[in-house]
Design an enzyme around this catalytic site. Structure first.
Site, mmCIF file in Angstrom:
data_model
loop_
_atom_site.group_PDB
_atom_site.id
_atom_site.type_symbol
_atom_site.label_atom_id
_atom_site.label_comp_id
_atom_site.label_asym_id
_atom_site.label_seq_id
_atom_site.Cartn_x
_atom_site.Cartn_y
_atom_site.Cartn_z
ATOM 1 N N ILE A 109 0.803 -1.220 0.000
ATOM 2 C CA ILE A 109 0.000 0.000 0.000
ATOM 3 C C ILE A 109 0.835 1.270 0.000
ATOM 4 C CG2 ILE A 109 -1.996 -1.067 1.096
ATOM 5 C CD1 ILE A 109 -1.072 -0.001 3.767
ATOM 6 N N GLY A 110 2.148 1.155 0.057
ATOM 7 C CA GLY A 110 2.975 2.361 0.040
ATOM 8 C C GLY A 110 4.447 2.022 0.069
ATOM 9 N N GLY A 144 8.483 4.121 0.761
ATOM 10 C CA GLY A 144 9.206 5.328 1.153
ATOM 11 C C GLY A 144 10.681 5.166 0.894
ATOM 12 N N GLY A 145 11.445 6.135 1.373
ATOM 13 C CA GLY A 145 12.877 6.101 1.140
ATOM 14 C C GLY A 145 13.568 4.964 1.861
ATOM 15 N N MET A 146 13.023 4.546 3.006
ATOM 16 C CA MET A 146 13.692 3.528 3.804
ATOM 17 C C MET A 146 12.918 2.237 3.922
ATOM 18 S SD MET A 146 15.043 5.801 6.982
ATOM 19 C CE MET A 146 13.379 6.219 7.436
ATOM 20 N N VAL A 194 5.505 -0.439 2.824
ATOM 21 C CA VAL A 194 4.381 -0.639 3.738
ATOM 22 C C VAL A 194 3.380 -1.588 3.086
ATOM 23 C CG1 VAL A 194 2.601 0.464 5.120
ATOM 24 C CG2 VAL A 194 4.714 1.695 4.617
ATOM 25 N N LYS A 223 5.303 -2.270 8.229
ATOM 26 C CA LYS A 223 6.368 -1.501 7.576
ATOM 27 C C LYS A 223 7.653 -2.316 7.666
ATOM 28 C CE LYS A 223 6.338 2.814 7.471
ATOM 29 N NZ LYS A 223 6.376 4.276 7.614
ATOM 30 N N ASP A 258 11.092 14.144 11.489
ATOM 31 C CA ASP A 258 10.751 14.073 10.065
ATOM 32 C C ASP A 258 9.287 14.461 9.865
ATOM 33 O OD1 ASP A 258 11.268 13.704 7.403
ATOM 34 O OD2 ASP A 258 10.853 11.560 7.425
#
Length: 704
Positions: free
Chosen positions: A18-19, A21-23, A26, A41, A135
């Protein structure tokens, strides 16, 4: 490696991605132990291989798991399986604040402040547990379908800051604080700076600093003057502008010192948006060295003399007491004294006296240096001070120039050239021209640190119109009175149990003050006692996501969402029904059910008759084998069978066409034809055998 359908620790079933990111990536997963859906995650491979990062990540994630707050995406579990390091979190169905801003271009002031308050409350809960986010950005803030604002990614950002500073800044440089951009120490006030940038973007639809590279943007955070959100949206109230300014001060000491302070001002801005109540303090001025006056010097000398006199008196008193006890002091180092008496050593007394004189001289030199330093006698080009990490760094100083009498624009330009930070305050003056600097908060000639805030008091013209008193008048009467004097009226509504509905509670500027012709006067009109009712907005014709956001803005969560058909094709995939009528008033928090249109409804038909024999063709005879097909007008074949008996019983429903065709196909035996030759009388036979016959019959279906 994570794959769809796999199980983690025999508990979490990965359903879909569902997603990303940089690290981390998810995934939506099902917790089979507690029978609920969660978000998992998982760290990307390049970070999982860094043992130092994984260790800090685990520590921070475990700390974040202890946070339980309605404005935080709660962490349920932290662990690892093989090379997969994961965090199990609350699954929030909704939209990120970043996408929400992109959809609406920019948010209303009220909505932006409401979201900021919820975000602040979540961050405050983390800070109270000694967890720094580091962040904060719209991508890490989620608005759920119920309208709840939640902050996510607690615990990861702090670990990333110390080990993956490049990738972290690459993704968040638009929201990073100056101290983070320098790679230095960051604390709770770094989160406050990032939240200020987020508020700026909510209000204006853009970030304050942009550039072609991350380095260019980071330098702007460190060096460039922060732009005013009112430059892009003039109707933003002054209190909201000042809140953003205070959050985004370059120096952490000049920002809000805690989230609780920020929340107080945010709530105040909802009540009195046009009041200038936000105060930005300058710690350099508050903690500056105070000049020692002549009176202070006399007092210091007097206290020093008193101490010397007291020491001498104590020494004489000791001599008298010793003589009364019959002791005679001689300079004999070998003589023993009683244990209950103090030893007296003239050499030691002499050494003590010398040391006391030296100490007095040192103290005097320090005092003289401090006084001279304050008066600018012992000025230095640069001072050393400790930065937030405890390491010494040099702070450049500049000499304050004379700005009194200059025009404010010229004064600002010259101060900025010296890397000083000008702040403008206006004061009505009948002596000086408007725009003339009357005084500055720092005396010219003094050596001050670069970046110091300089408050300039600037003359403002006294011309204008006296603002009439509208308090206690009806909104119509107040508006007429103010417009008659040439003012523009801005009416805001709020609940007040003591003031009748429709009556003006207060006004800004206040009555009796002077304001320029054509300026805006804000009147606050009573809605009567607050009954916790909210007006239901119109969401028909919106997408489900936009309808959710609109209802959330009104304080109403979304209830059940179902799909249904609707005759209007323009409403396909849009909200076609809401459970409360537009404009009605309901209790805040009342769920509103929605229906999403799947398009116009499709009529269906049925056919439940007996198909009779194809007697339309006289060659058909009872008992013949006939192939029977029934085909709807849209090409759907409903029947294909062979039979020798009629009628054929059928019962079909859900037919999407109104008519159809029955086709009969059968074979008949034909007799040969006898042909006689008239000349010879000879007979011959022609033809005969089998022939395929086809009969078609149109039928009408019955609407269901």
């Amino acid at each position: 490696m994570i794959k769809i359908g796999m199980m983690i620790v025999e508990r979490y079933e990965i359903l879909e991605k569902i997603g990303t990111g940089g690290m981390s990536d998810v995934y939506k997963a099902k917790d089979h132990k507690l029978n609920r859906f969660v978000a998992v995650k998982v760290l990307k491979q390049e970070f999982s291989e860094n043992a130092n990062f994984v260790s800090k990540f685990r520590i921070e994630a475990q700390a974040a798991a202890g946070l339980m707050h309605p404005n935080i995406v709660n962490v349920y579990d932290v662990g690892e399986e093989g090379e997969n390091h994961y965090i199990v979190m609350e699954l929030v169905e909704g939209i990120t604040l970043k996408k929400y801003i992109e959809k609406k271009a920019r948010l209303s002031v009220k909505e932006a402040i409401s979201i900021a308050i919820q975000v602040s409350m979540g961050i405050e809960a983390a800070h109270n547990n000694h967890i720094i986010h580091r962040d904060i950005k719209p991508q890490n803030i989620i608005i759920s379908k119920e309208g709840k604002v939640k902050v996510t990614d607690f615990g990861i950002a702090k670990a990333a800051t110390s080990n993956t500073i490049t990738s972290n800044v690459m993704g968040s440089v638009h929201y990073t604080s100056p101290e983070q951009a320098r790679g230095g120490y960051s604390d709770e006030k770094s989160d406050i700076y990032s939240l200020g940038i987020t508020m700026f973007e909510m209000l204006t639809g853009r970030v304050p600093f942009n550039g072609e590279t991350t380095v260019a943007i980071a330098i702007k955070h460190i060096q460039e003057e922060f732009p005013s959100p009112r430059d892009y949206v003039p109707e933003i109230p002054i209190s909201v502008e000042q809140i953003v300014f205070k959050c985004c001060q370059k120096s952490p000491d000049r920002r809000y010192q805690s989230m609780s302070e920020l929340i107080v001002d945010l709530k105040q801005s909802l009540i009195n948006p046009d009041e200038d109540f936000v105060k930005v303090t300058d710690p350099d001025e508050e903690a500056s060295t105070r000049m020692i006056t002549d009176k202070d010097m006399v007092q210091i000398k007097r206290q020093s003399e008193n101490r010397d006199s007291m020491d001498e008196a104590m020494r004489l008193k000791k001599d008298v007491r010793d003589r009364e006890h019959g002791h005679v002091y001689e300079e004999d180092e070998d003589e023993d004294w009683d244990d209950d008496e103090e030893d007296y050593d003239p050499k030691m007394e002499k050494i003590t006296t010398i040391l006391a004189v030296v100490a007095a001289l040192l103290i005097g030199c320090i005092l003289i240096f401090l006084v001279g330093r304050t008066m600018g006698v012992f000025s230095l080009g640069a001072e050393k001070e400790e930065d937030a990490t405890g390491q010494e760094q040099e702070t450049e100083q500049v000499e304050m120039i004379r700005v009194v009498g200059m025009h404010v624009d010229e004064a600002k330009r010259k101060l900025l050239e010296l890397e000083l930070s000008p702040e403008i305050k206006y004061e009505v003056s009948t002596t000086y021209d408007a725009g003339t600097v009357l005084r500055a908060s720092v005396q010219d000639g003094l050596m001050i640190d670069k970046g110091t805030n300089i408050v300039l008091t600037v003359a403002e013209a006294a011309e204008g119109v006296e603002v009439p008193d509208t308090t206690g008048k009806s909104q119509t009467e107040a508006t007429s009175l103010l417009e008659k004097e040439g003012f523009v009226v801005n009416a805001v509504e709020s609940h007040d149990a003591t003031v009748e509905k429709g009556i003006v509670i207060s006004q800004s500027p206040e009555a009796g003050t002077t304001a320029s012709n054509g300026s805006s006067i804000t009147i606050r009109v009573s809605l009567g006692a607050e009954d916790n009712k909210v007006r239901v907005p119109d969401v028909v014709g919106m997408t489900e996501m936009d309808a959710t956001a609109t209802l959330a803005e009104s304080g109403l969560p979304v209830g059940n969402v179902t799909e249904t058909s609707h005759e209007d094709p323009a409403l396909t995939d849009m909200v076609c029904y809401q459970s409360y009528s537009v404009g009605s008033y309901v209790d805040k928090g009342t769920p509103v059910d929605l229906r999403i249109s799947t398009g116009p409804s499709q009529k269906t038909y049925k056919y439940s008759e007996g198909i009779t024999a194809p007697t339309e063709d006289t060659s058909y005879q009872s008992g013949m084998q006939v192939n029977v097909t029934l085909t709807a007008q849209d090409g759907t074949q409903l029947l294909n069978t062979q039979t020798t008996t009629f009628p054929v019983g059928v019962n079909y429903t859900g037919i999407k066409s109104a008519t159809g065709t029955i086709r009969f196909t059968f074979t008949v035996q034909t007799e040969p034809t006898i042909i006689t030759n008239p000349e010879t009388g000879e007979t011959t036979s022609e033809g005969g055998g089998t022939e395929t016959k086809t009969v078609e019959r149109q039928v009408n279906f019955v609407e269901e």
